[in-house]
Design an enzyme around this catalytic site. Structure first.
Site, mmCIF file in Angstrom:
data_model
loop_
_atom_site.group_PDB
_atom_site.id
_atom_site.type_symbol
_atom_site.label_atom_id
_atom_site.label_comp_id
_atom_site.label_asym_id
_atom_site.label_seq_id
_atom_site.Cartn_x
_atom_site.Cartn_y
_atom_site.Cartn_z
ATOM 1 C CG HIS A 69 -2.067 0.934 1.116
ATOM 2 N ND1 HIS A 69 -1.956 2.273 1.442
ATOM 3 C CD2 HIS A 69 -3.332 0.740 0.687
ATOM 4 C CE1 HIS A 69 -3.128 2.848 1.221
ATOM 5 N NE2 HIS A 69 -3.978 1.958 0.763
ATOM 6 C CD GLU A 111 -9.182 -3.630 -3.056
ATOM 7 O OE1 GLU A 111 -10.152 -4.039 -2.401
ATOM 8 O OE2 GLU A 111 -9.294 -2.827 -3.990
HETATM 9 N N1 ACO Z 1 3.711 -7.730 -4.615
HETATM 10 C C1 ACO Z 1 5.035 -7.792 -4.865
HETATM 11 N N2 ACO Z 1 5.845 -6.721 -4.862
HETATM 12 C C2 ACO Z 1 5.290 -5.533 -4.572
HETATM 13 C C3 ACO Z 1 3.925 -5.393 -4.280
HETATM 14 C C4 ACO Z 1 3.133 -6.563 -4.304
HETATM 15 N N3 ACO Z 1 1.809 -6.522 -4.041
HETATM 16 N N4 ACO Z 1 3.644 -4.113 -4.037
HETATM 17 C C5 ACO Z 1 4.801 -3.434 -4.167
HETATM 18 N N5 ACO Z 1 5.797 -4.306 -4.486
HETATM 19 C C6 ACO Z 1 7.211 -4.003 -4.661
HETATM 20 C C7 ACO Z 1 7.474 -3.321 -5.991
HETATM 21 O O1 ACO Z 1 7.725 -4.278 -6.999
HETATM 22 C C8 ACO Z 1 8.684 -2.484 -5.665
HETATM 23 O O2 ACO Z 1 9.802 -3.349 -5.652
HETATM 24 P P1 ACO Z 1 11.260 -2.807 -6.086
HETATM 25 O O3 ACO Z 1 11.627 -1.789 -5.048
HETATM 26 O O4 ACO Z 1 12.085 -4.038 -6.073
HETATM 27 O O5 ACO Z 1 11.086 -2.197 -7.447
HETATM 28 C C9 ACO Z 1 8.426 -2.055 -4.220
HETATM 29 O O6 ACO Z 1 7.578 -3.064 -3.664
HETATM 30 C C10 ACO Z 1 7.739 -0.700 -4.093
HETATM 31 O O7 ACO Z 1 6.629 -0.682 -4.960
HETATM 32 P P2 ACO Z 1 5.911 0.617 -5.474
HETATM 33 O O8 ACO Z 1 5.189 0.287 -6.736
HETATM 34 O O9 ACO Z 1 6.877 1.757 -5.495
HETATM 35 O O10 ACO Z 1 4.922 0.898 -4.308
HETATM 36 P P3 ACO Z 1 3.656 1.835 -4.403
HETATM 37 O O11 ACO Z 1 3.552 2.532 -3.120
HETATM 38 O O12 ACO Z 1 3.682 2.693 -5.620
HETATM 39 O O13 ACO Z 1 2.522 0.760 -4.628
HETATM 40 C C11 ACO Z 1 0.575 -0.453 -4.667
HETATM 41 C C12 ACO Z 1 1.377 0.614 -3.918
HETATM 42 C C13 ACO Z 1 0.279 0.052 -6.087
HETATM 43 C C14 ACO Z 1 -0.763 -0.696 -3.961
HETATM 44 C C15 ACO Z 1 1.383 -1.758 -4.738
HETATM 45 O O14 ACO Z 1 1.735 -2.201 -3.441
HETATM 46 C C16 ACO Z 1 0.670 -2.860 -5.505
HETATM 47 O O15 ACO Z 1 0.764 -2.908 -6.730
HETATM 48 N N6 ACO Z 1 -0.064 -3.793 -4.804
HETATM 49 C C17 ACO Z 1 -0.794 -4.820 -5.475
HETATM 50 C C18 ACO Z 1 -2.130 -4.266 -5.987
HETATM 51 C C19 ACO Z 1 -3.136 -4.018 -4.873
HETATM 52 O O16 ACO Z 1 -3.310 -4.827 -3.975
HETATM 53 N N7 ACO Z 1 -3.836 -2.871 -4.973
HETATM 54 C C20 ACO Z 1 -4.839 -2.450 -4.003
HETATM 55 C C21 ACO Z 1 -4.324 -1.353 -3.125
HETATM 56 S S1 ACO Z 1 -5.509 -0.916 -1.886
HETATM 57 C C22 ACO Z 1 -6.574 0.146 -2.691
HETATM 58 O O17 ACO Z 1 -6.192 0.858 -3.590
HETATM 59 C C23 ACO Z 1 -8.007 0.147 -2.287
#
Ligand code: ACO
Length: 381
Positions: free
Chosen positions: A255, A313
């Site tokens: 998140h 989620e």
């Molecule tokens: N699974 C695996 N790796 C992940 C995940 C995940 N769910 N989420 C983030 N990461 C990793 C990224 O690959 C990145 O790795 P790196 O540093 O090696 O490149 C690191 O963690 C940081 O990721 P960001 O994309 O910079 O984090 P951000 O804060 O932008 O992302 C987000 C937040 C979009 C929710 C992300 O965690 C994600 O894609 N989660 C999965 C989708 C999801 O569950 N969405 C619902 C969110 S809740 C809502 O909106 C109601």
């Protein structure tokens, strides 16, 4: 040179009285109430009143609000026709919701206040979703029942059965839990549109478009698919390792704001546990617990320091499934809760009256000399 904040991470763009999200301690305050107190106790109409008027309703105000909502549930023929044409074309439920919500403008004119439009859109969205779902299965839509509350009527319009109190309570707990959440992407979208003094339905339609993406409201379907694909507890680790090795994200984890377990996950896990306690979903619930614990271990091992925890989620998927909702309706059901928050933010933005208009830093070339490539080609020919 001014620093660019990519993704606006950490930027505070407005003040709000609607919700406070503390991502470090995992706390969510909804219009003054801790999530854990409001979500399992309030009727959804009470939450609506709280968000739009700042206070819980008196019993008179509650019954007036319930009748006002009931009056606005029925769809115009044009909206029904649009839904029919869309389901014939196999359009996705979120796209149908976006288009049909837009068509609610057919009922508005210059005398429509933002509150009138908010009531209409909030009341009509469950009918749109239920109508589209039944049409997509070649079933006749079921008319709304004026005697049922907002959540109960939605469940009723899906299958024609008056739902048990237990199912209504579980759905209301979910709707209350996700009604608002700071400046998430869809709420921000709604506020940007409201800030231009555009109309409220435009703000909601834009927000629906933002909500649909898999990084925002589109995650619960894939999260549940993942649990079903895993199928048995002993498959969990190998499945998740392979997924992460392919560079895929685990839906329902991570998140932008929460660096600890999302408090909404806790409330929804509890509600799902109650629904699943005795029924056929008990094994699925136990499997989800296993998937969560292995996913957290692997994310810590393979993405150290990113602090990726369970988000709302993951348990949304489980709860809505235990409620008997199909995967296709998970994100639309999220929308029918969040619309109350979007409208409240639009009201707040209108009060603030300040256009949202950030800046960008230009990084393209500045030294091009005009020469039309098409005219040069003509002279060569
Ligand atoms: N699974 C695996 N790796 C992940 C995940 C995940 N769910 N989420 C983030 N990461 C990793 C990224 O690959 C990145 O790795 P790196 O540093 O090696 O490149 C690191 O963690 C940081 O990721 P960001 O994309 O910079 O984090 P951000 O804060 O932008 O992302 C987000 C937040 C979009 C929710 C992300 O965690 C994600 O894609 N989660 C999965 C989708 C999801 O569950 N969405 C619902 C969110 S809740 C809502 O909106 C109601």
């Amino acid at each position: 040179m001014t620093e660019v904040t990519h993704g606006l991470e950490g930027v505070i763009a407005a003040e709000t009285r609607l919700s406070r999200v503390d991502g470090e301690v995992g706390e969510l305050i909804l219009a003054g109430y801790p999530l854990e107190e409001l979500a399992p106790n309030a009727r959804f109409e009470e939450t609506l009143h709280l968000f739009w008027h700042g206070e819980l309703p008196s019993s008179n105000q509650l019954s007036r609000l319930q009748s006002e909502l009931a009056e606005c549930r029925t769809l115009r023929a044009a909206t029904q026709y649009l839904i029919l044409a869309s389901t014939d074309a196999k359009t996705s439920m979120m796209d149908i919701l976006r288009m049909a919500t837009d068509s609610l403008s057919l009922k508005t004119d210059s005398s429509t206040t933002p509150r009138d439009a908010a009531l209409r859109v909030t009341a009509a969205m469950p009918t749109i979703i239920a109508n589209a779902w039944r049409r997509s299965r070649d079933e006749e839509p079921i008319s709304p029942d004026d005697d049922l509350g907002h959540a109960a009527n939605f469940l009723y319009m899906l299958d024609g059965q008056v739902p048990s109190d237990e199912r209504v309570r579980a759905l209301e707990t979910y709707l209350n839990t996700v009604v608002d959440h700071g400046f998430n992407a869809s709420t921000f979208t709604a506020r940007v549109i409201a800030s231009t003094q555009s109309d409220l339905i435009s703000a909601v339609v834009g927000a629906i478009g933002a909500l649909k993406g898999p990084l925002h409201g589109g995650a619960p379907g894939p999260a549940l698919d993942m649990v079903f694909e895993i199928g048995r507890p002993e498959n969990t680790e190998a499945y998740l390792r392979e997924k992460l090795a392919r560079g895929e994200r685990l839906m329902g984890f991570g998140h932008r704001v929460y660096k600890v377990r999302d408090p909404r996950a806790e409330v929804l896990a509890h509600a799902a546990a109650q629904l699943a306690a005795s029924g056929e979903n008990r094994a699925l619930y136990d499997l989800a617990l296993k998937v969560e614990s292995v996913a957290l271990q692997l994310l810590e091992e393979l993405k150290p320091g990113r602090r990726l925890k369970t988000n709302v989620e993951f348990y949304t998927a489980l709860l809505l499934h235990c409620l008997g909702l199909p995967t296709e309706l998970f994100t639309p059901t999220f929308a029918l809760a969040r619309v109350v928050g979007w409208c409240a933010h639009a009201f707040e933005q209108l009060e603030e009256g300040r256009l949202i208009r950030p800046r960008s830093r230009y990084v393209g070339p500045t030294d091009r000399v005009w020469a039309s490539p098409s005219r040069e080609q003509e002279s060569v020919a």
